[in-house]
Design a protein around this motif. Structure first.
Motif, PDB file in Angstrom:
ATOM      1  N   LEU A  27       0.826  -1.207   0.000  1.00 48.56           N
ATOM      2  CA  LEU A  27       0.000   0.000   0.000  1.00 48.56           C
ATOM      3  C   LEU A  27       0.861   1.257   0.000  1.00 48.56           C
ATOM      4  CD1 LEU A  27      -2.719   1.521   0.300  1.00 48.56           C
ATOM      5  CD2 LEU A  27      -2.484   1.235   2.773  1.00 48.56           C
ATOM      6  N   VAL A  28       1.864   1.297   0.874  1.00 50.40           N
ATOM      7  CA  VAL A  28       2.719   2.479   0.954  1.00 50.40           C
ATOM      8  C   VAL A  28       3.507   2.665  -0.339  1.00 50.40           C
ATOM      9  CG1 VAL A  28       4.688   3.517   2.149  1.00 50.40           C
ATOM     10  CG2 VAL A  28       2.888   2.394   3.471  1.00 50.40           C
ATOM     11  N   LEU A  29       3.955   1.564  -0.929  1.00 47.95           N
ATOM     12  CA  LEU A  29       4.681   1.677  -2.186  1.00 47.95           C
ATOM     13  C   LEU A  29       3.791   2.258  -3.286  1.00 47.95           C
ATOM     14  CD1 LEU A  29       7.245   1.217  -3.787  1.00 47.95           C
ATOM     15  CD2 LEU A  29       6.532  -1.147  -4.183  1.00 47.95           C
ATOM     16  N   LEU A  30       2.535   1.813  -3.336  1.00 48.09           N
ATOM     17  CA  LEU A  30       1.593   2.369  -4.314  1.00 48.09           C
ATOM     18  C   LEU A  30       1.347   3.852  -4.062  1.00 48.09           C
ATOM     19  CD1 LEU A  30      -1.013  -0.530  -4.584  1.00 48.09           C
ATOM     20  CD2 LEU A  30       0.448   0.321  -6.422  1.00 48.09           C
ATOM     21  N   LEU A  31       1.272   4.224  -2.792  1.00 51.54           N
ATOM     22  CA  LEU A  31       1.079   5.636  -2.464  1.00 51.54           C
ATOM     23  C   LEU A  31       2.300   6.466  -2.861  1.00 51.54           C
ATOM     24  CD1 LEU A  31      -0.666   5.411   1.039  1.00 51.54           C
ATOM     25  CD2 LEU A  31      -1.708   5.890  -1.183  1.00 51.54           C
ATOM     26  N   GLN A  32       3.490   5.877  -2.738  1.00 49.25           N
ATOM     27  CA  GLN A  32       4.697   6.577  -3.170  1.00 49.25           C
ATOM     28  C   GLN A  32       4.694   6.766  -4.690  1.00 49.25           C
ATOM     29  OE1 GLN A  32       6.670   8.113  -1.356  1.00 49.25           O
ATOM     30  NE2 GLN A  32       6.696   7.137   0.675  1.00 49.25           N
ATOM     31  N   VAL A  33       4.279   5.738  -5.421  1.00 50.52           N
ATOM     32  CA  VAL A  33       4.162   5.868  -6.878  1.00 50.52           C
ATOM     33  C   VAL A  33       3.149   6.959  -7.211  1.00 50.52           C
ATOM     34  CG1 VAL A  33       3.422   4.714  -9.002  1.00 50.52           C
ATOM     35  CG2 VAL A  33       4.834   3.479  -7.329  1.00 50.52           C
ATOM     36  N   HIS A  34       2.043   6.942  -6.492  1.00 53.47           N
ATOM     37  CA  HIS A  34       0.999   7.960  -6.686  1.00 53.47           C
ATOM     38  C   HIS A  34       1.563   9.356  -6.445  1.00 53.47           C
ATOM     39  CE1 HIS A  34      -2.810   9.824  -6.973  1.00 53.47           C
ATOM     40  NE2 HIS A  34      -3.146   9.807  -5.691  1.00 53.47           N
ATOM     41  N   SER A  35       2.371   9.486  -5.412  1.00 53.72           N
ATOM     42  CA  SER A  35       2.971  10.779  -5.082  1.00 53.72           C
ATOM     43  C   SER A  35       3.901  11.249  -6.194  1.00 53.72           C
ATOM     44  CB  SER A  35       3.745  10.661  -3.766  1.00 53.72           C
ATOM     45  OG  SER A  35       4.431  11.860  -3.472  1.00 53.72           O
ATOM     46  N   PHE A  36       4.718  10.340  -6.717  1.00 54.06           N
ATOM     47  CA  PHE A  36       5.617  10.698  -7.822  1.00 54.06           C
ATOM     48  C   PHE A  36       4.826  11.129  -9.053  1.00 54.06           C
ATOM     49  CE2 PHE A  36       9.115   8.422  -5.628  1.00 54.06           C
ATOM     50  CZ  PHE A  36      10.141   9.324  -5.854  1.00 54.06           C
ATOM     51  N   LEU A  37       3.755  10.380  -9.360  1.00 54.46           N
ATOM     52  CA  LEU A  37       2.931  10.718 -10.526  1.00 54.46           C
ATOM     53  C   LEU A  37       2.315  12.109 -10.394  1.00 54.46           C
ATOM     54  CD1 LEU A  37       1.089   7.311 -11.138  1.00 54.46           C
ATOM     55  CD2 LEU A  37       2.923   8.307 -12.515  1.00 54.46           C
ATOM     56  N   GLU A  38       1.859  12.425  -9.186  1.00 52.71           N
ATOM     57  CA  GLU A  38       1.266  13.745  -8.947  1.00 52.71           C
ATOM     58  C   GLU A  38       2.288  14.857  -9.138  1.00 52.71           C
ATOM     59  OE1 GLU A  38      -2.175  14.644  -7.803  1.00 52.71           O
ATOM     60  OE2 GLU A  38      -2.249  12.807  -8.996  1.00 52.71           O
ATOM     61  N   LYS A  39       3.545  14.548  -8.903  1.00 51.15           N
ATOM     62  CA  LYS A  39       4.613  15.533  -9.059  1.00 51.15           C
ATOM     63  C   LYS A  39       5.160  15.567 -10.482  1.00 51.15           C
ATOM     64  CE  LYS A  39       5.438  17.550  -5.078  1.00 51.15           C
ATOM     65  NZ  LYS A  39       5.497  19.024  -4.967  1.00 51.15           N
ATOM     66  N   GLY A  40       4.594  14.740 -11.369  1.00 45.37           N
ATOM     67  CA  GLY A  40       5.047  14.743 -12.756  1.00 45.37           C
ATOM     68  C   GLY A  40       6.162  13.775 -13.049  1.00 45.37           C
ATOM     69  N   LYS A  41       6.521  12.942 -12.079  1.00 42.89           N
ATOM     70  CA  LYS A  41       7.538  11.909 -12.277  1.00 42.89           C
ATOM     71  C   LYS A  41       6.815  10.634 -12.690  1.00 42.89           C
ATOM     72  CE  LYS A  41      11.780  10.174 -11.770  1.00 42.89           C
ATOM     73  NZ  LYS A  41      12.953  10.622 -12.530  1.00 42.89           N
ATOM     74  N   ASP A  42       6.817  10.335 -14.000  1.00 42.24           N
ATOM     75  CA  ASP A  42       5.972   9.275 -14.536  1.00 42.24           C
ATOM     76  C   ASP A  42       6.477   7.861 -14.269  1.00 42.24           C
ATOM     77  OD1 ASP A  42       4.176  11.112 -15.588  1.00 42.24           O
ATOM     78  OD2 ASP A  42       5.258  11.277 -17.485  1.00 42.24           O
ATOM     79  N   PHE A  43       7.781   7.699 -14.115  1.00 42.13           N
ATOM     80  CA  PHE A  43       8.320   6.343 -13.988  1.00 42.13           C
ATOM     81  C   PHE A  43       9.436   6.299 -12.941  1.00 42.13           C
ATOM     82  CE2 PHE A  43      10.218   2.358 -15.652  1.00 42.13           C
ATOM     83  CZ  PHE A  43       9.055   1.600 -15.746  1.00 42.13           C
ATOM     84  N   PRO A  44       9.066   6.451 -11.654  1.00 43.05           N
ATOM     85  CA  PRO A  44      10.094   6.425 -10.605  1.00 43.05           C
ATOM     86  C   PRO A  44      10.797   5.072 -10.539  1.00 43.05           C
ATOM     87  CG  PRO A  44       7.900   6.275  -9.648  1.00 43.05           C
ATOM     88  CD  PRO A  44       7.711   6.590 -11.096  1.00 43.05           C
ATOM     89  N   THR A  45      12.067   5.081 -10.308  1.00 40.46           N
ATOM     90  CA  THR A  45      12.847   3.847 -10.228  1.00 40.46           C
ATOM     91  C   THR A  45      12.706   3.225  -8.844  1.00 40.46           C
ATOM     92  OG1 THR A  45      14.830   4.964  -9.427  1.00 40.46           O
ATOM     93  CG2 THR A  45      14.520   4.842 -11.832  1.00 40.46           C
ATOM     94  N   PRO A  46      13.016   1.939  -8.714  1.00 38.20           N
ATOM     95  CA  PRO A  46      12.998   1.311  -7.384  1.00 38.20           C
ATOM     96  C   PRO A  46      13.893   2.048  -6.391  1.00 38.20           C
ATOM     97  CG  PRO A  46      13.141  -0.372  -9.079  1.00 38.20           C
ATOM     98  CD  PRO A  46      13.282   0.938  -9.772  1.00 38.20           C
ATOM     99  N   GLU A  47      15.042   2.584  -6.891  1.00 38.22           N
ATOM    100  CA  GLU A  47      15.937   3.325  -6.003  1.00 38.22           C
ATOM    101  C   GLU A  47      15.270   4.588  -5.465  1.00 38.22           C
ATOM    102  OE1 GLU A  47      16.676   2.277  -9.023  1.00 38.22           O
ATOM    103  OE2 GLU A  47      18.226   0.740  -8.677  1.00 38.22           O
ATOM    104  N   GLU A  48      14.568   5.305  -6.348  1.00 37.46           N
ATOM    105  CA  GLU A  48      13.884   6.531  -5.929  1.00 37.46           C
ATOM    106  C   GLU A  48      12.759   6.226  -4.938  1.00 37.46           C
ATOM    107  OE1 GLU A  48      14.314   9.508  -9.768  1.00 37.46           O
ATOM    108  OE2 GLU A  48      12.966   7.788  -9.932  1.00 37.46           O
ATOM    109  N   LEU A  49      12.072   5.142  -5.164  1.00 41.46           N
ATOM    110  CA  LEU A  49      11.009   4.749  -4.242  1.00 41.46           C
ATOM    111  C   LEU A  49      11.586   4.305  -2.908  1.00 41.46           C
ATOM    112  CD1 LEU A  49       8.841   2.763  -6.825  1.00 41.46           C
ATOM    113  CD2 LEU A  49       8.139   4.858  -5.666  1.00 41.46           C
TER     114      LEU A  49
END
Length: 232
Positions: free
Chosen positions: A35-57
Protein backbone atom coordinates in the motif's frame (compact mmCIF):
# COMPACT_ATOMS: atom_id res chain seq x y z
CA UNK A 1 12.79 30.83 8.84
CA UNK A 2 9.33 29.68 9.93
CA UNK A 3 7.82 31.42 6.91
CA UNK A 4 10.23 29.66 4.55
CA UNK A 5 9.36 26.30 6.06
CA UNK A 6 5.68 27.06 5.70
CA UNK A 7 6.14 28.05 2.04
CA UNK A 8 8.09 24.86 1.35
CA UNK A 9 5.32 22.81 2.93
CA UNK A 10 2.64 24.58 0.86
CA UNK A 11 4.63 24.23 -2.37
CA UNK A 12 4.96 20.49 -1.81
CA UNK A 13 1.19 20.29 -2.21
CA UNK A 14 -1.27 17.68 -0.95
CA UNK A 15 -1.80 14.13 -2.09
CA UNK A 16 -5.43 13.19 -2.71
CA UNK A 17 -5.99 9.59 -1.55
CA UNK A 18 -9.42 7.90 -1.70
CA UNK A 19 -10.65 6.99 1.77
CA UNK A 20 -11.91 3.77 0.21
CA UNK A 21 -8.32 2.66 -0.39
CA UNK A 22 -7.55 2.69 3.34
CA UNK A 23 -10.70 0.81 4.26
CA UNK A 24 -10.50 -1.78 1.47
CA UNK A 25 -6.79 -2.37 0.74
CA UNK A 26 -6.74 -5.61 2.74
CA UNK A 27 -9.86 -6.95 1.02
CA UNK A 28 -8.43 -6.36 -2.45
CA UNK A 29 -5.24 -8.25 -1.53
CA UNK A 30 -2.71 -5.61 -0.48
CA UNK A 31 -0.52 -5.54 2.59
CA UNK A 32 0.81 -2.41 4.30
CA UNK A 33 4.14 -2.35 2.48
CA UNK A 34 2.48 -2.72 -0.91
CA UNK A 35 0.00 0.00 0.00
CA UNK A 36 2.72 2.48 0.95
CA UNK A 37 4.68 1.68 -2.19
CA UNK A 38 1.59 2.37 -4.31
CA UNK A 39 1.08 5.64 -2.46
CA UNK A 40 4.70 6.58 -3.17
CA UNK A 41 4.16 5.87 -6.88
CA UNK A 42 1.00 7.96 -6.69
CA UNK A 43 2.97 10.78 -5.08
CA UNK A 44 5.62 10.70 -7.82
CA UNK A 45 2.93 10.72 -10.53
CA UNK A 46 1.27 13.74 -8.95
CA UNK A 47 4.61 15.53 -9.06
CA UNK A 48 5.05 14.74 -12.76
CA UNK A 49 7.54 11.91 -12.28
CA UNK A 50 5.97 9.28 -14.54
CA UNK A 51 8.32 6.34 -13.99
CA UNK A 52 10.09 6.43 -10.60
CA UNK A 53 12.85 3.85 -10.23
CA UNK A 54 13.00 1.31 -7.38
CA UNK A 55 15.94 3.33 -6.00
CA UNK A 56 13.88 6.53 -5.93
CA UNK A 57 11.01 4.75 -4.24
CA UNK A 58 13.29 3.03 -1.72
CA UNK A 59 14.75 6.38 -0.71
CA UNK A 60 11.33 7.28 0.72
CA UNK A 61 10.78 3.95 2.44
CA UNK A 62 12.42 1.64 4.96
CA UNK A 63 13.04 -1.19 2.48
CA UNK A 64 15.95 -1.60 0.05
CA UNK A 65 15.57 -0.98 -3.68
CA UNK A 66 15.79 -4.72 -4.41
CA UNK A 67 12.65 -5.30 -2.32
CA UNK A 68 10.96 -2.32 -4.01
CA UNK A 69 11.70 -3.85 -7.41
CA UNK A 70 10.33 -7.21 -6.28
CA UNK A 71 7.13 -5.65 -4.91
CA UNK A 72 6.66 -3.57 -8.08
CA UNK A 73 6.91 -6.76 -10.13
CA UNK A 74 4.31 -8.45 -7.95
CA UNK A 75 1.98 -5.45 -8.18
CA UNK A 76 2.30 -5.46 -11.96
CA UNK A 77 1.67 -9.21 -12.13
CA UNK A 78 -1.39 -8.98 -9.86
CA UNK A 79 -2.72 -6.00 -11.83
CA UNK A 80 -2.63 -3.37 -9.12
CA UNK A 81 -0.51 -1.16 -11.35
CA UNK A 82 0.30 -1.04 -15.04
CA UNK A 83 2.91 0.47 -17.36
CA UNK A 84 1.60 2.57 -20.22
CA UNK A 85 3.51 3.66 -23.28
CA UNK A 86 3.26 7.34 -24.08
CA UNK A 87 4.75 9.61 -26.76
CA UNK A 88 6.16 13.06 -26.14
CA UNK A 89 5.72 15.97 -28.55
CA UNK A 90 8.98 15.06 -30.27
CA UNK A 91 7.57 11.55 -30.87
CA UNK A 92 9.91 9.98 -28.35
CA UNK A 93 8.39 6.99 -26.62
CA UNK A 94 8.42 6.85 -22.85
CA UNK A 95 6.85 4.68 -20.14
CA UNK A 96 4.55 5.74 -17.35
CA UNK A 97 3.11 3.99 -14.32
CA UNK A 98 -0.67 3.96 -14.14
CA UNK A 99 -2.79 3.32 -11.07
CA UNK A 100 -5.97 2.75 -13.09
CA UNK A 101 -5.95 -1.00 -12.28
CA UNK A 102 -5.90 -0.15 -8.56
CA UNK A 103 -8.84 2.24 -8.86
CA UNK A 104 -10.73 -0.36 -10.94
CA UNK A 105 -10.22 -2.99 -8.22
CA UNK A 106 -11.60 -0.56 -5.64
CA UNK A 107 -14.66 0.12 -7.79
CA UNK A 108 -15.20 -3.63 -8.30
CA UNK A 109 -14.94 -4.18 -4.55
CA UNK A 110 -17.46 -1.41 -3.95
CA UNK A 111 -19.86 -2.97 -6.48
CA UNK A 112 -19.36 -6.40 -4.89
CA UNK A 113 -20.10 -5.03 -1.42
CA UNK A 114 -23.24 -3.36 -2.71
CA UNK A 115 -24.43 -6.61 -4.31
CA UNK A 116 -23.71 -8.51 -1.10
CA UNK A 117 -25.72 -5.98 0.89
CA UNK A 118 -28.59 -6.33 -1.57
CA UNK A 119 -28.43 -10.14 -1.34
CA UNK A 120 -28.47 -10.01 2.45
CA UNK A 121 -31.36 -7.57 2.43
CA UNK A 122 -33.29 -9.74 -0.04
CA UNK A 123 -32.61 -12.82 2.10
CA UNK A 124 -33.91 -11.03 5.19
CA UNK A 125 -37.01 -9.88 3.29
CA UNK A 126 -37.69 -13.40 2.03
CA UNK A 127 -37.19 -14.91 5.49
CA UNK A 128 -39.54 -12.31 6.92
CA UNK A 129 -42.01 -13.04 4.12
CA UNK A 130 -42.19 -16.74 4.96
CA UNK A 131 -42.60 -15.91 8.66
CA UNK A 132 -45.42 -13.48 7.85
CA UNK A 133 -47.28 -16.11 5.83
CA UNK A 134 -46.92 -18.72 8.57
CA UNK A 135 -48.16 -16.23 11.15
CA UNK A 136 -51.24 -15.35 9.07
CA UNK A 137 -52.00 -18.99 8.25
CA UNK A 138 -51.34 -20.02 11.86
CA UNK A 139 -49.24 -23.01 10.82
CA UNK A 140 -46.02 -23.95 9.01
CA UNK A 141 -46.28 -23.73 5.23
CA UNK A 142 -46.43 -26.95 3.25
CA UNK A 143 -43.64 -27.80 0.75
CA UNK A 144 -46.01 -26.92 -2.12
CA UNK A 145 -46.83 -23.55 -0.54
CA UNK A 146 -43.13 -22.83 -0.02
CA UNK A 147 -42.53 -23.71 -3.67
CA UNK A 148 -45.32 -21.33 -4.71
CA UNK A 149 -43.79 -18.53 -2.64
CA UNK A 150 -40.40 -19.17 -4.23
CA UNK A 151 -42.02 -19.08 -7.68
CA UNK A 152 -43.61 -15.69 -6.93
CA UNK A 153 -40.20 -14.35 -5.96
CA UNK A 154 -37.88 -15.98 -8.49
CA UNK A 155 -40.00 -16.71 -11.53
CA UNK A 156 -42.62 -13.97 -11.39
CA UNK A 157 -40.18 -11.44 -9.86
CA UNK A 158 -42.72 -10.07 -7.39
CA UNK A 159 -41.36 -7.75 -4.72
CA UNK A 160 -41.67 -9.34 -1.22
CA UNK A 161 -43.59 -6.29 0.00
CA UNK A 162 -46.06 -6.62 -2.89
CA UNK A 163 -46.58 -10.29 -1.99
CA UNK A 164 -47.30 -9.19 1.59
CA UNK A 165 -49.81 -6.68 0.23
CA UNK A 166 -51.54 -9.49 -1.69
CA UNK A 167 -51.60 -11.57 1.50
CA UNK A 168 -53.17 -8.65 3.35
CA UNK A 169 -55.74 -8.27 0.57
CA UNK A 170 -56.72 -11.94 0.90
CA UNK A 171 -56.98 -11.63 4.69
CA UNK A 172 -59.23 -8.56 4.46
CA UNK A 173 -61.37 -10.30 1.84
CA UNK A 174 -61.74 -13.35 4.07
CA UNK A 175 -60.23 -15.62 1.41
CA UNK A 176 -56.94 -16.71 2.93
CA UNK A 177 -55.58 -19.26 0.48
CA UNK A 178 -52.73 -19.43 -1.99
CA UNK A 179 -54.99 -19.69 -5.03
CA UNK A 180 -56.65 -16.37 -4.17
CA UNK A 181 -53.30 -14.67 -3.47
CA UNK A 182 -51.90 -16.02 -6.73
CA UNK A 183 -54.85 -14.53 -8.61
CA UNK A 184 -54.31 -11.15 -6.96
CA UNK A 185 -50.64 -11.17 -7.94
CA UNK A 186 -51.54 -12.25 -11.47
CA UNK A 187 -53.96 -9.34 -11.87
CA UNK A 188 -51.48 -6.86 -10.41
CA UNK A 189 -48.68 -8.01 -12.70
CA UNK A 190 -51.01 -7.87 -15.72
CA UNK A 191 -51.81 -4.26 -14.82
CA UNK A 192 -48.20 -3.25 -14.26
CA UNK A 193 -48.39 -3.12 -10.46
CA UNK A 194 -44.88 -3.29 -9.00
CA UNK A 195 -45.08 -1.39 -5.69
CA UNK A 196 -47.26 -1.52 -2.59
CA UNK A 197 -48.53 1.98 -3.36
CA UNK A 198 -49.60 0.92 -6.85
CA UNK A 199 -51.23 -2.21 -5.41
CA UNK A 200 -53.26 -0.16 -2.93
CA UNK A 201 -54.41 2.26 -5.64
CA UNK A 202 -55.34 -0.62 -7.94
CA UNK A 203 -57.39 -2.33 -5.23
CA UNK A 204 -59.16 0.91 -4.27
CA UNK A 205 -60.02 1.50 -7.93
CA UNK A 206 -61.75 -1.87 -8.30
CA UNK A 207 -63.52 -1.54 -4.96
CA UNK A 208 -64.87 1.79 -6.11
CA UNK A 209 -66.12 0.21 -9.32
CA UNK A 210 -67.70 -2.63 -7.35
CA UNK A 211 -69.50 -0.16 -5.08
CA UNK A 212 -70.91 1.73 -8.07
CA UNK A 213 -71.98 -1.40 -9.95
CA UNK A 214 -73.87 -2.87 -6.98
CA UNK A 215 -75.21 0.50 -5.72
CA UNK A 216 -74.62 -0.73 -2.18
CA UNK A 217 -74.35 1.97 0.44
CA UNK A 218 -72.24 0.87 3.41
CA UNK A 219 -74.16 0.75 6.66
CA UNK A 220 -71.34 2.46 8.47
CA UNK A 221 -68.15 4.29 7.63
CA UNK A 222 -66.21 1.25 8.82
CA UNK A 223 -67.73 -1.05 6.18
CA UNK A 224 -65.44 -1.57 3.19
CA UNK A 225 -66.48 -3.57 0.12
CA UNK A 226 -63.88 -6.07 -1.06
CA UNK A 227 -63.11 -7.03 -4.61
CA UNK A 228 -63.37 -10.71 -5.53
CA UNK A 229 -60.24 -11.35 -7.57
CA UNK A 230 -61.30 -14.89 -8.49
CA UNK A 231 -64.20 -13.53 -10.52
CA UNK A 232 -61.83 -11.89 -12.97
Amino acid sequence: MDKELMMTWIEEGNLQIPQLLFSKYKKIGLNETELVLLLQVHSFLEKGKDFPTPEELANRMTIPDSICASILGRLLQNKFISIEERYAENNIRYEKYSLKPLWEKLVEELIYDKKQDELEQNLMQETNLYSTFEMEFGRPLSPLECETLAMWLDQDQHNPEVIKAALKESVLSGKLNFRYIDRILFEWKKNGVKTVEQANKHSQKFRGQQRKSTNVTPKSSNTVPFYNWLEQ
